[in-house]
Design an enzyme around this catalytic site. Structure first.
Site, PDB file in Angstrom:
ATOM      1  N   ASP A 114       2.750  -5.333   8.339  1.00 35.60           N
ATOM      2  CA  ASP A 114       1.428  -4.493   8.187  1.00 35.60           C
ATOM      3  C   ASP A 114       0.186  -5.332   8.188  1.00 35.60           C
ATOM      4  O   ASP A 114       0.245  -6.275   7.071  1.00 35.60           O
ATOM      5  CB  ASP A 114       1.563  -3.513   6.975  1.00 35.60           C
ATOM      6  CG  ASP A 114       0.446  -2.764   6.879  1.00 35.60           C
ATOM      7  OD1 ASP A 114      -0.605  -2.892   7.270  1.00 35.60           O
ATOM      8  OD2 ASP A 114       0.620  -1.743   6.033  1.00 35.60           O
TER       9      ASP A 114
ATOM     10  N   TYR B 211     -10.142   0.052  11.046  1.00 33.67           N
ATOM     11  CA  TYR B 211     -11.180   0.499  10.382  1.00 33.67           C
ATOM     12  C   TYR B 211     -11.674  -0.595   9.356  1.00 33.67           C
ATOM     13  O   TYR B 211     -12.561  -0.344   8.532  1.00 33.67           O
ATOM     14  CB  TYR B 211     -11.501   1.751  10.056  1.00 33.67           C
ATOM     15  CG  TYR B 211      -9.949   2.308   9.158  1.00 33.67           C
ATOM     16  CD1 TYR B 211      -9.828   1.982   7.871  1.00 33.67           C
ATOM     17  CD2 TYR B 211      -9.019   3.109   9.937  1.00 33.67           C
ATOM     18  CE1 TYR B 211      -8.719   2.299   7.303  1.00 33.67           C
ATOM     19  CE2 TYR B 211      -8.074   3.600   9.064  1.00 33.67           C
ATOM     20  CZ  TYR B 211      -7.921   3.037   7.925  1.00 33.67           C
ATOM     21  OH  TYR B 211      -6.772   3.237   7.201  1.00 33.67           O
ATOM     22  N   LYS B 212     -10.844  -1.557   9.157  1.00 31.71           N
ATOM     23  CA  LYS B 212     -11.448  -2.459   8.079  1.00 31.71           C
ATOM     24  C   LYS B 212     -11.886  -3.831   8.847  1.00 31.71           C
ATOM     25  O   LYS B 212     -13.180  -3.724   9.160  1.00 31.71           O
ATOM     26  CB  LYS B 212     -10.161  -3.229   7.403  1.00 31.71           C
ATOM     27  CG  LYS B 212      -9.501  -1.906   6.666  1.00 31.71           C
ATOM     28  CD  LYS B 212      -8.205  -2.261   5.725  1.00 31.71           C
ATOM     29  CE  LYS B 212      -7.382  -1.161   5.283  1.00 31.71           C
ATOM     30  NZ  LYS B 212      -7.766  -0.322   4.143  1.00 31.71           N
TER      31      LYS B 212
ATOM     32  N   PHE C 271       1.030  -1.136   0.063  1.00 36.38           N
ATOM     33  CA  PHE C 271      -0.004   0.112  -0.071  1.00 36.38           C
ATOM     34  C   PHE C 271       0.870   1.340   0.030  1.00 36.38           C
ATOM     35  O   PHE C 271       1.926   1.303   0.572  1.00 36.38           O
ATOM     36  CB  PHE C 271      -1.031   0.122   1.265  1.00 36.38           C
ATOM     37  CG  PHE C 271      -1.996   1.067   1.205  1.00 36.38           C
ATOM     38  CD1 PHE C 271      -2.890   1.019   0.325  1.00 36.38           C
ATOM     39  CD2 PHE C 271      -1.665   2.266   2.120  1.00 36.38           C
ATOM     40  CE1 PHE C 271      -3.960   1.987   0.349  1.00 36.38           C
ATOM     41  CE2 PHE C 271      -2.784   3.176   2.140  1.00 36.38           C
ATOM     42  CZ  PHE C 271      -3.887   3.101   1.071  1.00 36.38           C
TER      43      PHE C 271
ATOM     44  N   ARG D  73     -12.516  -4.820  -6.439  1.00 36.13           N
ATOM     45  CA  ARG D  73     -12.013  -5.355  -5.063  1.00 36.13           C
ATOM     46  C   ARG D  73     -13.289  -5.856  -4.367  1.00 36.13           C
ATOM     47  O   ARG D  73     -13.958  -4.925  -3.744  1.00 36.13           O
ATOM     48  CB  ARG D  73     -11.068  -4.644  -4.417  1.00 36.13           C
ATOM     49  CG  ARG D  73     -10.354  -5.115  -3.460  1.00 36.13           C
ATOM     50  CD  ARG D  73      -9.235  -4.197  -2.905  1.00 36.13           C
ATOM     51  NE  ARG D  73      -9.659  -3.043  -2.033  1.00 36.13           N
ATOM     52  CZ  ARG D  73      -9.251  -2.444  -0.903  1.00 36.13           C
ATOM     53  NH1 ARG D  73      -8.008  -3.022  -0.525  1.00 36.13           N
ATOM     54  NH2 ARG D  73      -9.826  -1.455  -0.471  1.00 36.13           N
TER      55      ARG D  73
END
Lengths: 409, 409
Positions: free
Chosen positions: A197, A222-223, A126, A368
């Site tokens: 990560d 937050y995922k 990312f 996605r």
């Protein structure tokens, strides 16, 4: 009802024990496949936040730093996350963004391996990971070697110059689940430390940080942890590294005796030294309440459900949309909790899906479809695949109204 | 009713136009003198946060990053703060903690003045400022010279080695308001840049960043801006420095084209490049709603009310508690929005005051009475002074129950 419907029904019956949709406040008309960007609102979160605002802040005022446990929240919530990523208590601190946590962890890694000048990273990381790594590398004098995680063990073999290996556990685009145990062992054999990560694995895939001897890790909440938009990130510091953990972001809340207001920084014992500034209590309260929903959940059970859901979604797409080019692996063991489809018109597809209530998201060249297993069913997967089929069949992805700017991770 | 009561009543009548207590949800039985630690809950904040949680997050889900303006919030809220600190739009970014903002700003200052090796700071700064400065100084090779802000202009005179001057506008313990215009001018005359910490002045004292040519500034928003516990901090980057602003915390949200997901960091134009990671939307929403309460407020009017309140509080204490040793200046123009009293038993005094509904706070050797002018009256000042008198007269500050650990800034 056709064969796919029957299969969906059978699989949902088989996995009924892990269907936790009733714990979430999802709109009824949405198949939400973007929980890998922003997890949905869990029940109880709204009430918890309202209580913090109206009672703890409004009536308790400054006293709530002690009386309501605000001061301790970053470590208390950290332990709650720790259980989900295989970290025994006292190794996870919550607060700040993933970018900030990563910056802090990379500097700490450099301090753990002074004299070594190479850092290994994945060019498909990312963007924030690469940007922050570039910044830290300039500061500490690292050379960055970019290579596929698959090639990292060979690159490490016989090397004595690698300070750190910085990788994502799950690739944010393809959903590829990398070999955290193997890479970590290879890094240690070469004297390097690992910085993982966990943004796309925490809460979805067993991580087992302690078991695999990971050194440092960061992740967002937050995922798959459903902590809310911009919820604070977390940092993991293995017990054995805590005494040597050098926090360049030496904010006052990580001080051994913060209320002595001393002019000299003395780091707190334990993971408390990874704290930085005053923690964002309202966002932390939402995260804490969202984690309560997972307190009785075993991530291995989530993972079994997730693997079944993503495998079924792949099967449905293969059956209904011949020629689908998957970016995500076919092998369950190499796939995180998402199904990614390569398509030149991915952006239009994602917009057209959303217009029909199937919410995924877009990354350049990729549609996605993230799978937050606790609140999704095999029937949802079939609905998503059928909608995908309908969008392409009707050319809806080429409609003018689906040409606006992208949404956010 | 005695003379002090009559004076309080007259002053409250004189300042009636700036009494905004009705806009805050303060408990009726409290005189709240800790708004310089945690500002109170403003009306409308609870509803705003609930709307963000239940509607924007719960129903809007990931689409709210665009549809509800979450993505733009750090700069939109930044402009709202900008008005209160004298910054034209486009120079303030919100997010992260003060510690992180300061770290970022100090690195940026070093990059603006390469080759210079000295940084000036006040040894009485809030600890985080000194800790973070020490960390940055080690990284960039600065020598730290600690001296009183009063002595800074003389130290700068004739010097060509000072890269930056890092000071708090108002001292967190004494409430001393330092000469921001004079020090900034002296710094510029010596070729240095200034980094001002506005934690104890933003929202209480006119700062006029643009007018005085300040270079960089940071501040928290949970004190006189009433943003809530751990509300995100802000950073100011003067327009003229933005192109050269080097953000070591190169998170993806400060990228020129964040959704291209490029592997190379290209900073956004303008103050957007000071953004770091994904912003904490719930905490930001509370801050935004709290600032709405101040949208029609002129900080100069707040300051006039504040000066009158703190002067009257001093007068009441002098009349009722002979021998009071003030740490805060007598001169209105040198005093921020607090009255600090030196006392060896300050901790016990603050606890005993709180037990009687007068909430201040403690710093080593100091009882700190912060004055959030919009929601306090001269009658409140008199109540506070009378309570102070009663606590000392009854020896309540020596009671066993007032010996627990300190509260938080």
């Amino acid at each position: 009802m056709d064969e796919l419907d029957r299969t969906a029904r059978a699989l949902d019956a088989e996995h009924a024990a892990t269907d936790l949709r009733a714990r979430f406040e999802l709109p009824p008309d949405v198949v939400y496949l973007d929980g890998n960007s922003l997890g949905p609102l869990a029940r109880g979160v709204g009430d918890a936040v309202a209580r913090v605002v109206e009672q703890e802040w409004g009536r308790g005022l400054v006293g709530s730093w002690n009386d309501a446990g605000w001061w301790e929240a970053p470590l208390r919530v950290g332990d709650r996350i720790g259980r989900l990523v295989g970290a025994a208590p006292g190794q996870v601190a919550v607060g700040d963004s993933t970018s900030v946590r990563l910056y802090q962890s990379l500097h700490a890694a450099a301090a753990l391996r002074p004299g070594r000048r190479t850092v290994l990273a994945d060019p498909s990381s990312f963007p924030t990971d690469l940007y922050v790594l570039a910044s830290v590398a300039r500061q500490v004098g690292w050379q960055i070697a970019l290579l596929s995680p698959d090639d990292v063990p060979a690159r490490l073999s016989g090397s004595d110059d690698v300070a750190a290996v910085v990788l994502s556990h799950v690739d944010y685009r393809t959903g590829r689940l990398w070999d955290l145990p193997g890479v970590t062992a290879a890094a240690h054999a070469a004297g390097a430390v690992t910085v993982w990560d966990l943004c796309h694995s925490a809460g979805a895939v067993p991580v087992d940080l302690d078991e695999h001897g990971v050194d440092l890790a960061v992740g967002c909440t937050y995922k798959y942890l459903n902590g809310g938009p911009g919820a604070p990130a977390f940092g993991y510091v293995a017990h054995r590294h805590q005494d040597a953990f050098a926090n360049v972001l030496a904010g006052w809340t990580g001080h051994a005796d913060p209320f002595a207001m001393s002019g000299t920084y003395v780091p707190a014992p334990g993971v408390a030294r990874a704290r930085v500034g005053t923690p964002p209590i309202l966002s932390l309260a939402a995260l804490d309440a969202a984690l309560v929903v997972l307190d009785d959940v075993d991530v291995r059970a989530v993972r079994r459900r997730s693997s079944s859901l993503t495998a079924f979604l792949r099967a449905c797409l293969e059956a209904l949309v011949p020629g689908t080019r998957f970016a995500s692996p076919a092998d369950d063991d190499r796939r995180g909790s998402q199904v990614s489809v390569r398509h030149d018109e991915a952006w239009g597809i994602v917009r057209a899906l959303a217009a029909r209530g199937v919410v995924g998201d877009h990354r350049p060249g990729i549609a996605r479809l993230g799978v937050g297993a606790p609140y999704l069913t095999h029937a949802d997967m079939l609905t998503a695949a059928r909608t995908f089929e309908a969008v392409l069949a009707g050319g809806e992805h080429r409609a003018a109204e689906h040409r606006v700017r992208p949404t956010v991770t």
